[in-house]
Design an enzyme around this catalytic site. Structure first.
Site, short mmCIF file in Angstrom:
data_model
loop_
_atom_site.label_atom_id
_atom_site.label_comp_id
_atom_site.label_asym_id
_atom_site.label_seq_id
_atom_site.Cartn_x
_atom_site.Cartn_y
_atom_site.Cartn_z
N SER A 1 22.31 36.05 -13.51
CA SER A 1 21.74 36.69 -12.21
C SER A 1 21.46 35.63 -11.24
O SER A 1 21.60 36.06 -10.15
CB SER A 1 20.49 37.60 -12.52
OG SER A 1 20.34 37.91 -14.09
N SER B 173 22.47 32.17 -11.54
CA SER B 173 23.26 31.02 -11.93
C SER B 173 24.83 31.44 -12.32
O SER B 173 25.31 32.42 -12.59
CB SER B 173 22.69 30.49 -13.26
OG SER B 173 22.68 31.58 -14.25
N GLU C 72 29.59 33.81 -26.86
CA GLU C 72 28.36 34.62 -27.14
C GLU C 72 28.86 35.34 -28.56
O GLU C 72 29.81 35.77 -28.67
CB GLU C 72 27.88 35.57 -26.19
CG GLU C 72 27.66 34.99 -24.80
CD GLU C 72 27.27 36.26 -23.78
OE1 GLU C 72 27.26 37.40 -24.11
OE2 GLU C 72 27.27 35.75 -22.65
N ASP D 295 13.20 36.35 -25.87
CA ASP D 295 14.42 36.94 -25.45
C ASP D 295 15.72 36.88 -26.36
O ASP D 295 16.60 36.84 -25.93
CB ASP D 295 14.83 36.75 -23.97
CG ASP D 295 15.70 37.85 -23.47
OD1 ASP D 295 15.75 39.01 -23.80
OD2 ASP D 295 16.40 37.48 -22.37
N GLU E 115 23.51 38.11 -27.12
CA GLU E 115 23.96 37.54 -25.88
C GLU E 115 23.65 36.02 -25.85
O GLU E 115 24.10 35.13 -24.78
CB GLU E 115 23.79 38.11 -24.58
CG GLU E 115 24.44 39.62 -24.57
CD GLU E 115 23.53 40.60 -24.96
OE1 GLU E 115 23.06 40.45 -26.04
OE2 GLU E 115 23.51 41.70 -24.24
N ASP F 22 19.29 30.23 -23.23
CA ASP F 22 18.44 31.22 -22.27
C ASP F 22 17.08 31.05 -22.74
O ASP F 22 16.11 32.02 -23.04
CB ASP F 22 18.87 32.76 -22.32
CG ASP F 22 18.22 32.99 -21.04
OD1 ASP F 22 17.57 32.67 -20.32
OD2 ASP F 22 18.75 34.45 -21.06
P1 ATP Z 1 20.75 36.04 -16.85
O1 ATP Z 1 20.03 34.91 -15.94
O2 ATP Z 1 21.09 37.30 -15.85
O3 ATP Z 1 19.65 36.45 -17.89
P2 ATP Z 1 22.18 34.32 -18.68
O4 ATP Z 1 20.90 34.02 -19.22
O5 ATP Z 1 23.41 34.94 -19.42
O6 ATP Z 1 22.07 35.55 -17.49
P3 ATP Z 1 23.13 31.98 -17.94
O7 ATP Z 1 22.29 31.21 -18.87
O8 ATP Z 1 23.30 31.50 -16.51
O9 ATP Z 1 22.59 33.36 -17.51
O10 ATP Z 1 24.59 32.03 -18.38
C1 ATP Z 1 25.68 32.90 -17.88
C2 ATP Z 1 26.81 32.95 -18.93
O11 ATP Z 1 27.34 31.82 -19.00
C3 ATP Z 1 26.40 33.30 -20.31
O12 ATP Z 1 26.56 34.59 -20.41
C4 ATP Z 1 27.19 32.47 -21.08
O13 ATP Z 1 28.39 33.34 -21.61
C5 ATP Z 1 27.92 31.19 -20.31
N1 ATP Z 1 27.23 30.09 -20.93
C6 ATP Z 1 25.86 29.78 -20.67
N2 ATP Z 1 25.53 28.50 -21.18
C7 ATP Z 1 26.75 28.07 -21.78
C8 ATP Z 1 26.84 27.05 -22.63
N3 ATP Z 1 25.93 26.14 -23.09
N4 ATP Z 1 28.34 26.93 -23.15
C9 ATP Z 1 29.00 27.78 -22.80
N5 ATP Z 1 28.79 29.01 -22.11
C10 ATP Z 1 27.62 29.03 -21.61
#
Ligand code: ATP
Length: 315
Positions: A44, A46, A120, A159, A163, A177
């Site tokens: 949301s 990032s 994920e 959380d 995912e 997350d």
């Molecule tokens: P929100 O902030 O809406 O809860 P989120 O926590 O999924 O969403 P991000 O942590 O920014 O948001 O991650 C966005 C997406 O990027 C994730 O769904 C994941 O698929 C990918 N991602 C995040 N971290 C990594 C990582 N360390 N390695 C590979 N892909 C990643």
């Protein structure tokens, strides 16, 4: 590297050097030190991008957060909480995404994270329909081990869901997350919005008393284990409200063929009283998770080599 984790001091530095594109002065790391590649995913607030450190050629996932967007939505504190939690967890556990550096420029915050190349766990479950019992056992064990580590360091995830369980090159779990304040720090009228997408994993104590503890993560563990094997949520109503009703009434059933030992473990985790869940204990008890490790469902798990043993084929 430690210095570059201090985003707040970095911010004043960046602000005072408005002509500079980033805070790379004084030997600090900046976005200029990385080659940015594909977008790996969007959150949301990032965008997560593939990044290669130019001189070492080491690959990372770089989470880029737009400062203006964060400020407008009053989410700066969430980003900082996420960073602080990751700093606290450090590099001490293979099952938790590690923050290598954090820095910022005029517009964005950057978190340089372990790259989890295989996406994920949720996508795997969706693609396969469900996981084999062996696979579910392996991932549940890794989750238990990672939870034990974070709980010992006073971090509650709040959380947990597939995912937020990423898979690395070897298909091992990396919990991600940690922007967790978002679940309980919101005014009640906005709580419903915040729960979207997560309703299925919320514990009864959060719904009824707005309380969470380490044990709320154990509830979520029960939900995740159920989902890996059954291929569907333990609690799912036609609306979020009805899902919450089911959670409060402990209204769920096992599909035919659900492994009996896994079912026993799920039953011991999906318990309304947080103190009665398997693995829960008084805060001073550092060994309460042993009760989980010695559950019969995990009898074949070699805890000592859990992060070296190969993952069972995803099936
Ligand atoms: P929100 O902030 O809406 O809860 P989120 O926590 O999924 O969403 P991000 O942590 O920014 O948001 O991650 C966005 C997406 O990027 C994730 O769904 C994941 O698929 C990918 N991602 C995040 N971290 C990594 C990582 N360390 N390695 C590979 N892909 C990643």
């Amino acid at each position: 590297a430690d210095q570059s984790l201090d985003l707040l001091s970095g911010r004043s530095r960046a602000n005072s050097k408005s002509k500079s594109r980033s805070s790379s002065a004084n030997g600090r790391l900046s976005a200029d030190d990385f080659e940015f590649g594909d977008v790996l995913g969007e959150g949301s607030y990032s965008t997560v991008m593939h990044g290669t450190h130019s001189s070492t050629r080491q690959e990372y996932a770089i989470k880029v957060l737009d400062k203006g967007h964060l400020k407008r939505n009053n989410k700066l504190h969430t980003a900082l909480a996420e960073k602080n939690t990751l700093v606290r967890l450090g590099s001490g556990h293979p099952g938790i995404v590690r923050l290598h550096w954090a820095f910022q420029d005029e517009w964005s915050l950057y978190f340089v994270l372990d790259l989890a190349r295989n996406g994920e766990l949720q996508s795997r479950i969706s693609r396969m329909g469900s996981l084999s019992t062996a696979c579910a056992r392996y991932y549940a064990a890794q989750l238990v081990d990672a939870l034990d580590y974070m709980h010992m360091r006073g971090v509650i995830h709040r959380d947990l869901k597939p995912e937020n369980l990423l898979l690395d090159d070897d298909f091992r779990i990396k919990v991600t997350d940690f922007g967790t304040g978002k679940l309980i720090d919101v005014p009640p009228e906005r709580a419903t919005k915040t729960f979207v997408g997560t309703a299925q994993y919320v514990s009864p104590e959060l719904l009824e008393a707005n309380e969470t503890s380490k044990s709320s993560d154990l509830w979520a563990l029960g939900c995740v284990l159920y989902q890996m094997i059954a291929g569907r949520f333990a609690f799912q109503g036609l609306s979020e409200y009805l899902t919450w009703q089911k959670i409060k009434q402990l209204d769920y059933t096992f599909p035919d063929g659900f492994d009996p030992e896994a079912a026993d473990l799920v039953r011991r985790l999906l318990v309304r009283d947080p103190l009665e869940r398997l693995g829960a204990g008084p805060p001073e008890d550092q060994h309460s998770m042993e009760a989980l490790r010695s559950h019969p469902f995990f009898a074949s798990i070699r805890w000592g080599t859990l992060w070296d043993d190969p993952a069972p084929p995803l099936e």
